[in-house]
Design an enzyme around this catalytic site. Structure first.
Site, PDB file in Angstrom:
ATOM      1  N   LYS A  33     -15.909 -16.966  42.531  1.00 23.05           N
ATOM      2  CA  LYS A  33     -17.036 -16.067  42.274  1.00 23.05           C
ATOM      3  C   LYS A  33     -18.193 -16.355  43.232  1.00 23.05           C
ATOM      4  O   LYS A  33     -18.938 -15.442  43.611  1.00 23.05           O
ATOM      5  CB  LYS A  33     -17.518 -16.196  40.828  1.00 23.05           C
ATOM      6  CG  LYS A  33     -16.447 -15.989  39.776  1.00 23.05           C
ATOM      7  CD  LYS A  33     -15.532 -14.823  40.068  1.00 23.05           C
ATOM      8  CE  LYS A  33     -14.293 -14.827  39.201  1.00 23.05           C
ATOM      9  NZ  LYS A  33     -13.236 -15.752  39.612  1.00 23.05           N
ATOM     10  N   GLY A  64      -1.410  -9.572  40.708  1.00 24.13           N
ATOM     11  CA  GLY A  64      -2.030  -9.714  39.403  1.00 24.13           C
ATOM     12  C   GLY A  64      -3.517  -9.935  39.571  1.00 24.13           C
ATOM     13  O   GLY A  64      -4.115  -9.569  40.593  1.00 24.13           O
ATOM     14  N   GLU A  86       3.957  -6.745  45.335  1.00 26.50           N
ATOM     15  CA  GLU A  86       4.061  -6.935  43.886  1.00 26.50           C
ATOM     16  C   GLU A  86       5.433  -6.455  43.393  1.00 26.50           C
ATOM     17  O   GLU A  86       5.857  -5.337  43.702  1.00 26.50           O
ATOM     18  CB  GLU A  86       2.948  -6.150  43.177  1.00 26.50           C
ATOM     19  CG  GLU A  86       3.063  -6.068  41.677  1.00 26.50           C
ATOM     20  CD  GLU A  86       3.122  -7.428  40.992  1.00 26.50           C
ATOM     21  OE1 GLU A  86       4.047  -7.642  40.180  1.00 26.50           O
ATOM     22  OE2 GLU A  86       2.255  -8.281  41.276  1.00 26.50           O
ATOM     23  N   VAL A 116       9.361 -10.261  48.449  1.00 28.68           N
ATOM     24  CA  VAL A 116       9.739 -10.865  49.723  1.00 28.68           C
ATOM     25  C   VAL A 116      11.171 -11.372  49.620  1.00 28.68           C
ATOM     26  O   VAL A 116      11.504 -12.157  48.731  1.00 28.68           O
ATOM     27  CB  VAL A 116       8.794 -12.020  50.099  1.00 28.68           C
ATOM     28  CG1 VAL A 116       9.271 -12.695  51.389  1.00 28.68           C
ATOM     29  CG2 VAL A 116       7.366 -11.518  50.264  1.00 28.68           C
ATOM     30  N   GLY A 159       1.531 -16.568  39.485  1.00 22.28           N
ATOM     31  CA  GLY A 159       1.548 -17.247  38.193  1.00 22.28           C
ATOM     32  C   GLY A 159       1.377 -18.748  38.323  1.00 22.28           C
ATOM     33  O   GLY A 159       1.298 -19.299  39.422  1.00 22.28           O
ATOM     34  N   ASP A 180      -4.461 -23.756  28.740  1.00 21.37           N
ATOM     35  CA  ASP A 180      -3.290 -23.153  29.377  1.00 21.37           C
ATOM     36  C   ASP A 180      -1.989 -23.764  28.907  1.00 21.37           C
ATOM     37  O   ASP A 180      -0.965 -23.066  28.817  1.00 21.37           O
ATOM     38  CB  ASP A 180      -3.384 -23.309  30.905  1.00 21.37           C
ATOM     39  CG  ASP A 180      -4.401 -22.377  31.533  1.00 21.37           C
ATOM     40  OD1 ASP A 180      -5.095 -21.653  30.787  1.00 21.37           O
ATOM     41  OD2 ASP A 180      -4.511 -22.372  32.775  1.00 21.37           O
ATOM     42  N   ALA A 218     -10.244 -19.460  30.769  1.00 18.14           N
ATOM     43  CA  ALA A 218     -11.113 -20.614  30.570  1.00 18.14           C
ATOM     44  C   ALA A 218     -11.859 -20.531  29.242  1.00 18.14           C
ATOM     45  O   ALA A 218     -11.968 -21.522  28.509  1.00 18.14           O
ATOM     46  CB  ALA A 218     -12.111 -20.719  31.721  1.00 18.14           C
ATOM     47  N   HIS A 256     -32.596   3.291  28.332  1.00 14.96           N
ATOM     48  CA  HIS A 256     -32.412   4.147  29.501  1.00 14.96           C
ATOM     49  C   HIS A 256     -33.456   3.779  30.557  1.00 14.96           C
ATOM     50  O   HIS A 256     -34.607   3.524  30.219  1.00 14.96           O
ATOM     51  CB  HIS A 256     -32.602   5.621  29.105  1.00 14.96           C
ATOM     52  CG  HIS A 256     -32.556   6.562  30.263  1.00 14.96           C
ATOM     53  ND1 HIS A 256     -31.373   6.952  30.857  1.00 14.96           N
ATOM     54  CD2 HIS A 256     -33.555   7.200  30.943  1.00 14.96           C
ATOM     55  CE1 HIS A 256     -31.649   7.791  31.842  1.00 14.96           C
ATOM     56  NE2 HIS A 256     -32.965   7.948  31.921  1.00 14.96           N
TER      57      HIS A 256
END
Length: 474
Positions: free
Chosen positions: A49, A181, A202, A236, A266, A307, A315, A447
């Site tokens: 980021k 992804g 992909e 590939v 992944g 994970d 996260a 607004h």
């Protein structure tokens, strides 16, 4: 005597669990063989980021002239300075965690942790030394890692992972990304924004195969605008390497030449070699540690989060799981509520999502014996219809709200556009609290703001969006 909790891993799951445990009065020891913050902070969420922020700024600068701002000279990216800034950001955040640990009295042990029994972890230090850490409960937060695929022998130079890509001080002229992804699309946006000719491959029929199909199709168009070439429904088949380039032959016969190849297909779960078999902790077919709603394994006193449990590999989910685990250890019964999990994809523009895709919502209604065309209603509103978006020059994008027709209950929402990852949280809270689409539509929105797009899309679920032209069917 206070409860002693041993946490193996200091990523966004482990370090958050450690702080919450200390807040609840536990004695905490965290074992980490790399760096505080784990992959997310050091080689994932935050560094990517930091780099994307520069490209986003460059995108804005390219619009400057048409918006009435004159900039002298052209736009030139300096990858070395970008990486240096990224490292400074990461280093500051890592030190921040260390400071938090110090203030909460959390002990850190550097080394690789392996369970000896349900209450003891052996720590192997990098210098060859060993020590044993015992506690009243153990939380496994070992995360995931980059895959090792025979066809793509990663060398950190020509064939790279996302970790390597984040440290490249020289910009490749061409880049082949294998996998379209979330990670692959983010890096496609990053490097194409800096002038690299990017090609994506992909296996699935479309990019972002787990996202809402309409949103994924729009993102494919956005990437194409940035000059990204996308090959879907292929892979590939053959790879030839030379000193200065890589030639990839796809199964559909397409030949792609590239200076570098980024593997983005992944991640593997870090559940091997940590003593699970010795202790008797059950794992699933993918190597995921099996846990209940309290994040406890089948072995009493041994918990797992993040994970490595193979659920939503995000996260913020790991952090939430960490809080649940230690709160249960400390006698505050709680179960993980994963019904509403917002997520952001940091492409340019961003994607924010929560809940079901339109396809999932219709399929679930079909399984209940309902007509999927009438059981589900969808509201849409484009960024271009917002005064704030027009004024800011951020007109690309869509707000999409999916609701149950008979109740108005929000089933999911998807936003593609500026600040989508922030805007999605209004809908996430609405879903968490059981608020209907019409409730969101009736709430007064300030607004001019981008959040008005959420209101308009929610109103459009019932065909009542003010700033949409009358539909012919009405």
């Amino acid at each position: 005597m206070s409860t002693h909790i041993v946490i193996v891993g200091a990523g966004p799951g482990g370090y958050v669990a450690a702080i919450r445990a200390a807040q609840l009065g536990a004695q905490v020891t965290v074992i980490e063989h790399q760096v505080l913050g784990g992959v997310c902070l050091n080689w994932g969420c935050i560094p990517s980021k930091a780099l994307l922020a520069v490209v986003e700024l460059g995108d804005k600068a390219k619009k400057a002239a048409e918006m009435g701002l004159t900039l002298d000279g052209g736009i030139a990216y300096d990858p070395a300075k970008m990486v240096a800034r990224k490292n400074k950001v990461v280093d500051g955040l890592v030190k921040g965690i260390a400071t938090l640990f110090k203030t909460w009295g959390i002990q850190t042990v550097n080394g690789f942790g392996e369970l000896v029994d349900a209450r003891t972890v052996k720590v192997a230090a990098s210098d060859g030394g060993e020590q044993y850490v015992g506690g009243d409960a153990i939380v496994i937060a070992t995360g995931s890692s980059w895959p090792n695929l025979p066809l793509f022998p990663i060398d950190g130079r020509q064939i790279i992972t996302s970790k390597d890509a984040l440290d490249m001080s020289d910009l490749p002229s061409t880049l082949l990304i294998v996998g379209a992804g979330v990670e692959g699309c983010e890096f496609a946006a990053l490097f194409s924004g800096m002038g690299t000719r990017v090609t994506m491959v992909e296996l699935m029929p479309r990019i972002l195969p787990l996202e809402d199909e309409e949103i994924a199709t729009m993102m494919a168009r956005e990437l194409a605008k940035r000059g990204v070439t996308i090959h879907t429904g292929t892979r590939v088949d053959k790879l030839e390497r030379r000193a200065d380039a890589i030639t990839a032959t796809l199964t559909d016969g397409t030949v792609v030449e590239s200076q570098r190849l980024l593997v983005s297909v992944g991640r593997g779960l870090n559940s091997k070699g940590i003593g699970l078999e010795r202790v008797g902790v059950a794992v699933g077919k993918r190597g995921e540690i099996l846990v209940n709603g309290r994040m406890e394994t089948n072995v009493p006193g041994v918990y797992a989060i993040g994970d490595v449990v193979g659920k939503a590999m995000l996260a913020h989910v790991a952090s939430a799981q960490g809080k649940v685990a230690v709160e249960n250890i400390m006698g505050h019964p709680r179960e993980m509520d994963d019904r509403v999990i917002p997520a952001g994809i940091f492409t340019l523009p961003e994607i924010g999502r929560v809940g079901l895709t339109e396809q999932q919502a219709r399929e679930e209604s079909r399984e209940r014996g309902e007509d999927p065309e009438t059981a589900v209603k969808v509201g849409r509103f484009r960024y271009a219809g917002l005064g704030k978006a027009q004024g800011a020059g951020e007109t690309s994008g869509l707000f999409k709200v999916i609701a149950e027709a008979k109740t108005g209950r929000i089933l999911g929402a998807h936003i593609l556009g500026a600040h989508a990852s922030d805007l999605i949280h209004e809908i996430a809270l609405a879903m968490q609290m059981g608020v209907t689409a019409s409730d969101v539509g009736r709430m007064i929105h300030a607004h001019p703001t981008l959040a008005e797009g959420v209101m308009e899309a929610a109103e459009d679920v019932d065909g009542l969006a003010i700033h949409l032209a009358r539909k012919k069917s009405r």
